[in-house]
Motif scaffolding. Structure first.
Motif, mmCIF file in Angstrom:
data_model
loop_
_atom_site.group_PDB
_atom_site.id
_atom_site.type_symbol
_atom_site.label_atom_id
_atom_site.label_comp_id
_atom_site.label_asym_id
_atom_site.label_seq_id
_atom_site.Cartn_x
_atom_site.Cartn_y
_atom_site.Cartn_z
ATOM 1 N N THR A 196 -33.064 21.605 35.576
ATOM 2 C CA THR A 196 -31.735 21.007 35.469
ATOM 3 C C THR A 196 -31.013 21.042 36.817
ATOM 4 O OG1 THR A 196 -30.848 23.135 34.716
ATOM 5 C CG2 THR A 196 -31.468 21.542 33.014
ATOM 6 N N LEU A 234 -32.545 18.211 39.040
ATOM 7 C CA LEU A 234 -32.149 16.893 38.547
ATOM 8 C C LEU A 234 -30.692 16.591 38.892
ATOM 9 C CD1 LEU A 234 -33.938 16.828 35.082
ATOM 10 C CD2 LEU A 234 -34.319 15.219 36.965
ATOM 11 N N TYR A 262 -29.328 13.408 41.322
ATOM 12 C CA TYR A 262 -28.362 12.356 40.984
ATOM 13 C C TYR A 262 -27.140 12.398 41.896
ATOM 14 C CZ TYR A 262 -31.059 11.079 36.876
ATOM 15 O OH TYR A 262 -32.059 10.634 36.059
ATOM 16 N N ILE A 269 -33.257 9.540 23.115
ATOM 17 C CA ILE A 269 -34.252 9.663 24.187
ATOM 18 C C ILE A 269 -35.671 9.625 23.624
ATOM 19 C CG2 ILE A 269 -34.257 12.203 24.269
ATOM 20 C CD1 ILE A 269 -34.574 11.987 27.304
ATOM 21 N N TYR A 326 -33.943 16.534 30.006
ATOM 22 C CA TYR A 326 -32.709 15.784 29.763
ATOM 23 C C TYR A 326 -31.985 16.281 28.514
ATOM 24 C CZ TYR A 326 -33.570 12.617 33.604
ATOM 25 O OH TYR A 326 -33.743 12.094 34.865
ATOM 26 N N LEU A 371 -29.994 18.998 29.818
ATOM 27 C CA LEU A 371 -28.823 18.467 30.522
ATOM 28 C C LEU A 371 -27.756 17.999 29.534
ATOM 29 C CD1 LEU A 371 -30.504 16.471 33.431
ATOM 30 C CD2 LEU A 371 -29.079 18.515 33.652
ATOM 31 N N HIS A 372 -28.202 17.457 28.413
ATOM 32 C CA HIS A 372 -27.242 17.049 27.384
ATOM 33 C C HIS A 372 -26.516 18.269 26.819
ATOM 34 C CE1 HIS A 372 -25.407 15.105 23.971
ATOM 35 N NE2 HIS A 372 -26.039 15.909 23.146
ATOM 36 N N ALA A 414 -25.926 15.049 30.528
ATOM 37 C CA ALA A 414 -26.581 13.837 30.011
ATOM 38 C C ALA A 414 -25.886 13.413 28.724
ATOM 39 C CB ALA A 414 -28.063 14.099 29.763
ATOM 40 N N TYR A 421 -29.113 6.257 27.110
ATOM 41 C CA TYR A 421 -28.686 7.573 27.605
ATOM 42 C C TYR A 421 -28.685 7.550 29.125
ATOM 43 C CZ TYR A 421 -33.406 8.899 29.048
ATOM 44 O OH TYR A 421 -34.633 8.955 29.678
ATOM 45 N N ILE A 472 -26.986 9.943 32.887
ATOM 46 C CA ILE A 472 -26.331 11.100 33.493
ATOM 47 C C ILE A 472 -24.904 10.738 33.864
ATOM 48 C CG2 ILE A 472 -26.375 12.699 35.442
ATOM 49 C CD1 ILE A 472 -28.646 13.126 33.457
ATOM 50 N N GLU A 495 -30.240 5.653 32.328
ATOM 51 C CA GLU A 495 -31.654 5.990 32.434
ATOM 52 C C GLU A 495 -32.543 5.056 31.617
ATOM 53 O OE1 GLU A 495 -33.828 8.120 33.997
ATOM 54 O OE2 GLU A 495 -32.166 8.263 35.396
#
Length: 219
Positions: free
Chosen positions: A30, A33, A37, A94, A118, A121-122, A127, A143, A145, A154
């Motif tokens: 995470t 990533l 971004y 996703i 991801y 991340l959510h 996310a 979905y 970021i 994404e």
């Protein structure tokens, strides 16, 4: 092109190859990533390949006031055929994006490892997803970021005609109402071009990303 190590680092996007590749390797943690971004970089590779990180010379984006809604799509919106929600079924969205078959694509670039990353991340609120329902069934969605001023899209999916388009329209309207700058669509595709997205130079994208340039939308 840079070979990543365990160090949490990305080279400048200006070092990218003409193909858009900035680096290979690393991991899908995470932390990495999020750094990617915020650095204007995104992962894009197929299952079985080494992790590949991109920052293309031309970036596909949607300026929020450039959204194109056809008459037929407006008719669908007015008829309330679909119900749209935000962040209520991220993992389902996703998973559908991973499993959906796409023309000209042999496999999926959403690997199991990427899916799990991801989802984490959510859970952190980074996310986010948009869901489209019909008769209580999830029939479309997308979905990406959320960087607070830019939404990095994404993937999206449709199980019925227009469902992903409805998700994209609702997302755009939501972001504009909340003073976001752009939707990052990453690389060119005809579908998003029809909805108003366009390619801009990487340098211009980075200025918006780094808040050195603000897009002003008039009411």
């Amino acid at each position: 092109m840079y070979k990543l190590t365990n160090e949490l680092y990305f080279p400048s996007v200006e070092t990218a190859h003409s193909s858009g590749i900035v680096a290979f390797g690393g991991d899908l943690s995470t932390e990495r990533l999020q750094l990617a971004y915020h650095s204007g970089i995104f992962p894009w590779f197929e299952d079985g390949e080494e992790i590949t990180w991109f920052a293309p010379e031309e970036r596909m984006v949607l300026f929020l006031n450039q959204l194109k809604i056809s008459k037929s799509t407006r008719n669908i919106l007015n008829r309330n055929i679909f119900k749209v929600t935000f962040n209520t079924a991220f993992e389902q969205v996703i998973s559908h994006c991973q499993q959906i078959k796409r023309n000209g694509q042999l496999g999926t670039w959403i690997t199991d490892e990427m899916l799990q990353a991801y989802v984490k991340l959510h859970e952190m609120g980074v996310a986010k997803s948009v869901e489209v329902w019909q008769n209580k069934e999830l029939v479309g969605g997308l979905y990406g970021i959320d960087l607070g001023h830019i939404f990095c899209g994404e993937s999206m999916f449709s199980k019925t005609s227009n469902a992903s388009k409805i998700a994209f329209i609702h997302l755009t309207q939501h972001l504009k109402a909340n003073n976001y700058q752009i939707i990052d669509c990453q690389v060119y595709n005809d579908y998003l071009a029809q909805l108003g997205a366009e390619e801009i130079p990487r340098d211009l994208f980075m200025q918006i990303l780094n808040k050195k340039l603000k897009v002003v939308y008039e009411d």
